[in-house]
Design a protein around this motif. Structure first.
Motif, PDB file in Angstrom:
ATOM      1  N   ASP A 164       5.259   7.681  14.606  1.00  0.00           N
ATOM      2  CA  ASP A 164       5.426   9.030  14.087  1.00  0.00           C
ATOM      3  C   ASP A 164       6.073   8.911  12.710  1.00  0.00           C
ATOM      4  OD1 ASP A 164       8.251   8.820  14.368  1.00  0.00           O
ATOM      5  OD2 ASP A 164       8.317  10.150  16.105  1.00  0.00           O
ATOM      6  N   ARG A 165       6.250  10.017  12.027  1.00  0.00           N
ATOM      7  CA  ARG A 165       6.735   9.976  10.634  1.00  0.00           C
ATOM      8  C   ARG A 165       8.140   9.427  10.498  1.00  0.00           C
ATOM      9  NH1 ARG A 165       7.674  14.861   7.293  1.00  0.00           N
ATOM     10  NH2 ARG A 165       9.776  14.200   6.985  1.00  0.00           N
ATOM     11  N   ASP A 166       8.901   9.378  11.606  1.00  0.00           N
ATOM     12  CA  ASP A 166      10.265   8.848  11.558  1.00  0.00           C
ATOM     13  C   ASP A 166      10.352   7.386  11.984  1.00  0.00           C
ATOM     14  OD1 ASP A 166      11.325  11.348  10.717  1.00  0.00           O
ATOM     15  OD2 ASP A 166      11.146  12.059  12.785  1.00  0.00           O
ATOM     16  N   GLY A 167       9.198   6.777  12.295  1.00  0.00           N
ATOM     17  CA  GLY A 167       9.182   5.366  12.638  1.00  0.00           C
ATOM     18  C   GLY A 167       9.237   5.066  14.125  1.00  0.00           C
ATOM     19  N   THR A 168       9.123   6.092  14.964  1.00  0.00           N
ATOM     20  CA  THR A 168       9.081   5.852  16.409  1.00  0.00           C
ATOM     21  C   THR A 168       7.723   5.259  16.769  1.00  0.00           C
ATOM     22  OG1 THR A 168      10.581   7.692  16.820  1.00  0.00           O
ATOM     23  CG2 THR A 168       9.249   6.939  18.688  1.00  0.00           C
ATOM     24  N   PHE A 169       7.733   4.126  17.450  1.00  0.00           N
ATOM     25  CA  PHE A 169       6.529   3.410  17.847  1.00  0.00           C
ATOM     26  C   PHE A 169       5.732   4.243  18.843  1.00  0.00           C
ATOM     27  CE2 PHE A 169       4.458   0.305  20.710  1.00  0.00           C
ATOM     28  CZ  PHE A 169       3.674  -0.362  19.790  1.00  0.00           C
ATOM     29  N   LEU A 170       4.432   4.449  18.548  1.00  0.00           N
ATOM     30  CA  LEU A 170       3.550   5.225  19.425  1.00  0.00           C
ATOM     31  C   LEU A 170       2.526   4.368  20.150  1.00  0.00           C
ATOM     32  CD1 LEU A 170       2.806   8.246  17.057  1.00  0.00           C
ATOM     33  CD2 LEU A 170       4.522   8.109  18.894  1.00  0.00           C
TER      34      LEU A 170
ATOM     35  N   ASP B  64      -1.328  14.961  11.254  1.00  0.00           N
ATOM     36  CA  ASP B  64      -0.251  15.155  12.224  1.00  0.00           C
ATOM     37  C   ASP B  64       0.946  14.244  11.930  1.00  0.00           C
ATOM     38  OD1 ASP B  64      -1.695  17.080  13.731  1.00  0.00           O
ATOM     39  OD2 ASP B  64      -2.817  15.456  14.693  1.00  0.00           O
ATOM     40  N   ALA B  65       0.940  13.612  10.771  1.00  0.00           N
ATOM     41  CA  ALA B  65       1.993  12.694  10.318  1.00  0.00           C
ATOM     42  C   ALA B  65       2.096  11.445  11.185  1.00  0.00           C
ATOM     43  CB  ALA B  65       3.343  13.402  10.193  1.00  0.00           C
ATOM     44  N   ILE B  66       0.983  11.035  11.794  1.00  0.00           N
ATOM     45  CA  ILE B  66       0.941   9.743  12.478  1.00  0.00           C
ATOM     46  C   ILE B  66       0.660   8.692  11.420  1.00  0.00           C
ATOM     47  CG2 ILE B  66      -0.268   8.316  14.168  1.00  0.00           C
ATOM     48  CD1 ILE B  66      -0.762  10.912  15.748  1.00  0.00           C
ATOM     49  N   VAL B  67       1.484   7.650  11.417  1.00  0.00           N
ATOM     50  CA  VAL B  67       1.384   6.578  10.434  1.00  0.00           C
ATOM     51  C   VAL B  67       0.677   5.393  11.087  1.00  0.00           C
ATOM     52  CG1 VAL B  67       2.670   5.075   8.866  1.00  0.00           C
ATOM     53  CG2 VAL B  67       3.549   7.370   9.392  1.00  0.00           C
ATOM     54  N   TYR B  68      -0.456   4.985  10.520  1.00  0.00           N
ATOM     55  CA  TYR B  68      -1.236   3.846  10.999  1.00  0.00           C
ATOM     56  C   TYR B  68      -0.945   2.686  10.058  1.00  0.00           C
ATOM     57  CZ  TYR B  68      -3.866   7.584  13.281  1.00  0.00           C
ATOM     58  OH  TYR B  68      -4.229   8.683  14.019  1.00  0.00           O
TER      59      TYR B  68
ATOM     60  N   ASP C   5       0.851  -1.172   0.000  1.00  0.00           N
ATOM     61  CA  ASP C   5       0.000   0.000   0.000  1.00  0.00           C
ATOM     62  C   ASP C   5       0.898   1.237   0.000  1.00  0.00           C
ATOM     63  OD1 ASP C   5      -2.335   1.465   0.001  1.00  0.00           O
ATOM     64  OD2 ASP C   5      -2.768   1.150   2.117  1.00  0.00           O
ATOM     65  N   VAL C   6       0.324   2.361  -0.377  1.00  0.00           N
ATOM     66  CA  VAL C   6       1.026   3.638  -0.430  1.00  0.00           C
ATOM     67  C   VAL C   6       0.147   4.691   0.232  1.00  0.00           C
ATOM     68  CG1 VAL C   6       1.930   5.432  -1.952  1.00  0.00           C
ATOM     69  CG2 VAL C   6       2.206   3.031  -2.574  1.00  0.00           C
ATOM     70  N   ALA C   7       0.769   5.581   1.016  1.00  0.00           N
ATOM     71  CA  ALA C   7       0.049   6.708   1.631  1.00  0.00           C
ATOM     72  C   ALA C   7       0.940   7.936   1.562  1.00  0.00           C
ATOM     73  CB  ALA C   7      -0.319   6.382   3.076  1.00  0.00           C
ATOM     74  N   PHE C   8       0.302   9.094   1.639  1.00  0.00           N
ATOM     75  CA  PHE C   8       1.022  10.361   1.542  1.00  0.00           C
ATOM     76  C   PHE C   8       0.872  11.137   2.841  1.00  0.00           C
ATOM     77  CE2 PHE C   8      -0.082   8.980  -2.658  1.00  0.00           C
ATOM     78  CZ  PHE C   8       1.103   9.153  -3.351  1.00  0.00           C
ATOM     79  N   GLY C   9       1.995  11.665   3.335  1.00  0.00           N
ATOM     80  CA  GLY C   9       1.986  12.488   4.531  1.00  0.00           C
ATOM     81  C   GLY C   9       1.547  13.900   4.213  1.00  0.00           C
ATOM     82  N   PRO C  10       1.292  14.705   5.244  1.00  0.00           N
ATOM     83  CA  PRO C  10       0.834  16.077   5.019  1.00  0.00           C
ATOM     84  C   PRO C  10       1.870  16.945   4.312  1.00  0.00           C
ATOM     85  CG  PRO C  10       1.289  15.705   7.348  1.00  0.00           C
ATOM     86  CD  PRO C  10       1.402  14.386   6.659  1.00  0.00           C
TER      87      PRO C  10
END
Length: 161
Positions: free
Chosen positions: A72-78, A55-59, A1-6
């Protein structure tokens, strides 16, 4: 899949051969990647779908682990939401995440649900029984398209908004 950040960054779920999320700039330069095979935080068993909010949260739908992981957008686990079954697809709506899921131990294209989840709490806001959900898209007017249906045809659901 592909998604686009803000900010136009491109996120790719690379799950069938690998267990990672890739990130690129809008002009195609690779920024980074994260993930590895496994069941721990930041590990995947088939990252199948993803969405990025304002908010650039990646689900990430970690399909075979039966959970949604958030980064988060850098791959930090939330955190993760482990209660929604084998999720094939994710899309965003105002304040919510829609999931196309089914029971974990059933074959693909088994009966399942379209689940609306609160983005902040992870609580279920509502659901619709559905079968054969592989991809979903939420339109701005709240219409929810799934593809394919059990007969291979797309379905359109009108969500109350």
């Amino acid at each position: 899949d592909v998604a686009f950040g803000p900010d136009g960054h491109i996120f790719i779920a690379d799950g069938y051969r690998n267990a990672r999320i890739l990130q690129y700039t809008p002009d195609g330069r690779k920024v980074g990647e994260w993930g590895s095979p496994g069941t721990g935080p930041g590990e995947f068993r088939l990252p199948h779908s993803l969405a990025v909010d304002e908010d650039a949260i990646v689900y990430v739908a970690d399909r075979e682990n039966g959970r949604i992981q958030r980064f988060d957008r850098d791959g930090t686990f939330l955190g993760e939401w482990p209660d929604y079954g084998k999720t094939f697809s994710i899309d965003l709506a105002p304040g919510a995440v829609w999931l196309g899921s089914q029971h974990r131990n059933e074959p693909n294209v088994s009966p399942g649900w379209l689940i609306e989840v609160d983005r902040v709490t992870g609580a279920v806001l509502g659901y619709v029984d559905a079968t054969g959900i592989h991809g979903i898209d939420v339109a701005g007017n709240g219409e929810l398209m799934i593809a394919p249906g059990p007969d291979g045809n797309p379905r359109l659901f009108r969500t109350p908004r």
